[in-house]
Write an enzyme that holds these catalytic residues in place. Structure first.
Site, PDB file in Angstrom:
ATOM      1  N   GLY A 250       0.782  -1.228   0.000  1.00 26.25           N
ATOM      2  CA  GLY A 250       0.000   0.000   0.000  1.00 26.25           C
ATOM      3  C   GLY A 250       0.816   1.281   0.000  1.00 26.25           C
ATOM      4  CG  ASP A 251       3.465   4.377   1.465  1.00 25.38           C
ATOM      5  OD1 ASP A 251       4.185   4.901   0.585  1.00 25.38           O
ATOM      6  OD2 ASP A 251       2.928   5.042   2.368  1.00 25.38           O
ATOM      7  CG  ASP A 252       7.322   4.918  -1.187  1.00 28.34           C
ATOM      8  OD1 ASP A 252       6.361   5.223  -1.925  1.00 28.34           O
ATOM      9  OD2 ASP A 252       8.006   5.763  -0.580  1.00 28.34           O
TER      10      ASP A 252
END
Ligand SMILES: *[C@@H]1O[C@H](CO)[C@@H](O)[C@H](O)[C@H]1NC(C)=O
Ligand SMILES: *[C@@H]1O[C@H](CO)[C@@H](O)[C@H](O)[C@H]1NC(C)=O
Ligand SMILES: *[C@@H]1O[C@H](CO)[C@@H](O)[C@H](O)[C@H]1NC(C)=O
Length: 446
Positions: A250-252
């Site tokens: 959900g992120d980097d």
């Protein structure tokens, strides 16, 4: 006759191709950085009363097993075997000279009872928890000051059951910063391989103030809408090698960091000598990121042979005023991306501050960034490079980059400001600041 000649020609062509690419080329791997160790002494979590029924809480078993490894201190270390089954537990610590071995079908599952989750001190380079002031919840699996630790097996799963934490974040009821799934602090000679990481409460794998860390053949999975579930975040760490892995989160997917504003500047510990290769990733944020917390500096980073799909930003180098720190000697090469909002972004205006005590004059330095052999399709915007007026980005060298838009060969043009460098064979053609007839400081690369 003609057909026969053609076949011979094709055959030669195929052979030449083979020799050029894989057959003679040595495949580089991380395995020389930390050699895999075979442990003679082996114990099983079931020896300590562990029950893999998915309901029994096994905290005592995990803590006793690691206590046994630490205090018996067998020559050559000890392997802790996790058999098939679902082993529910609270957080636990690892110790030196141990292998945590997950059999095929083994699951180590975090409890969703968060009330008694232990707190630890904030990292000195952050000055506070990353998302809340004060301390932070200890990672689910934690190593502090350890060396010679291996987490491996037959692709068993470490499941953070993060949704209770994501919901606390969404409802703004979090008291302290959420736990990472696996964190090593002040540790060295670490291998993480052949494990599946699932639904981390926060960042998945966080080596901080650590060196000689190998992460390979891992799978990291978290929903695209799960908040801050970064894949792998090497932080103020050196000699880190990440390869042959799949990350959808959900992120980097990978973000190299080194501390936050005045705390990171004071702590002064860079991230350096990090290799990232043969990765496949998908995320609404960045594929390969540097930052945004880079106050200790980030240097000598190589990312190559990266496949990205359904991305926010393919390559993202991000910092901010107040961060300080130097980001230099970064190479990203052979990156393939499909369906991304932005191809490449380098920006000096990203990320929040820990508090209002940061020094706005602590300007980051970004230089010697080489990005080459990037191919993208369905990329909405090719590139955005925004330096700082009083600290322009220099030696930004782009070559052999081809980013296609949704409908055809071009996507909206590049946007640049306060940047010096050069571009060669970049399509769509980049901003005038990187005009190709002045290779300047990029001459070495072209
Ligand atoms: C685990 O390690 C942390 C950090 O070193 C420490 O504060 C905590 O007491 C340890 N927990 C256990 C159960 O040993
Ligand atoms: C585990 O998964 C990796 C991919 O991450 C794969 O290369 C490897 O063969 C698998 N190992 C086993 C024992 O299934
Ligand atoms: C730049 O980084 C690479 C690793 O990507 C390293 O091999 C090289 O020595 C570094 N160059 C300098 C001048 O430090």
């Amino acid at each position: 006759m003609l057909r026969f000649l053609l076949e011979i020609l094709l055959c030669f062509a195929a052979m030449a191709n083979l020799f050029n690419s894989s057959a003679l080329a040595e495949v580089l791997t991380c395995s020389n950085i930390v050699p895999m160790r075979n442990r003679v002494d082996k114990i099983s979590i079931t020896d300590f009363g562990g029950v893999g029924d998915g309901r029994t809480l096994n905290t005592k078993a995990f803590r006793e097993a690691t206590y046994r490894i630490q205090h018996l201190n067998r020559r050559g270390g000890t392997l802790l075997y996790i058999p098939p089954g679902v082993f529910l537990t609270e957080s636990f610590n690892l110790t030196s000279h141990m292998t945590l071995y997950l059999a095929r079908g083994a699951v180590i599952k975090a409890t969703q009872i968060t009330e008694n989750w232990p707190l630890i001190a904030p990292l000195p380079s952050y000055g506070r928890g990353r998302e809340r002031p004060g301390g932070r919840y200890i990672s689910f699996i934690h190593g502090d000051g350890v060396h010679d630790v291996i987490i491996t097996g037959e692709n068993g799963t470490i499941d953070g059951q993060g949704d209770v934490w994501w919901n606390m974040w969404r409802q703004r009821t979090l008291q302290f910063t959420r736990p990472n799934l696996v964190e090593f602090v002040n540790s060295e000679h670490i291998i993480i391989s052949n494990v599946i990481f699932k639904n981390s409460p926060f960042w998945n794998i966080h080596p901080v103030y650590s060196s000689n860390v190998v992460i390979r053949f891992v799978t990291i999975l978290a929903p695209h809408d799960s908040p801050n579930t970064d894949g792998i975040d090497p932080d103020s760490s050196s000699n880190v090698c990440i390869e042959d892995s799949y990350i959808s989160c959900g992120d980097d997917a990978v973000a190299v960091k080194s501390g936050w504003d005045e705390y990171g500047i004071a702590y002064g510990r860079p991230s350096s000598d990090i290799t990232i290769r043969r990765l496949t990733a998908s995320s609404p944020f960045a594929g390969i990121a540097i930052g945004s917390e880079t106050s200790g500096g980030v240097e000598n980073i190589l990312a190559e042979h990266i496949n990205l799909f359904n991305m926010g930003v393919g390559i993202h180098i991000k910092t901010n005023s107040g961060r300080g720190g130097t980001i230099r000697n970064i190479t990203m090469s052979h990156v393939y991306m499909e369906n991304a909002r932005k191809g490449i972004k380098i920006s000096g205006n990203v990320g929040d501050h820990p508090d209002d005590k940061f020094n706005p004059n602590a300007l980051p330095i970004v230089k010697d960034i080489t990005i080459n052999n990037v191919w993208g399709v369905k990329v909405l915007q090719a590139g955005l490079i925004q330096g700082l007026k009083d600290s322009p980005f220099t030696e930004i060298c782009l070559s052999d980059i081809n980013l296609h838009g949704l409908a055809g060969p071009t996507s909206p043009p590049w946007k640049c400001s306060d940047v010096f460098g050069a571009a060669r064979q970049v399509s769509p053609s980049p901003c005038s600041e990187l005009s190709s007839n002045q290779p300047g400081s990029c001459a070495n690369y072209f």
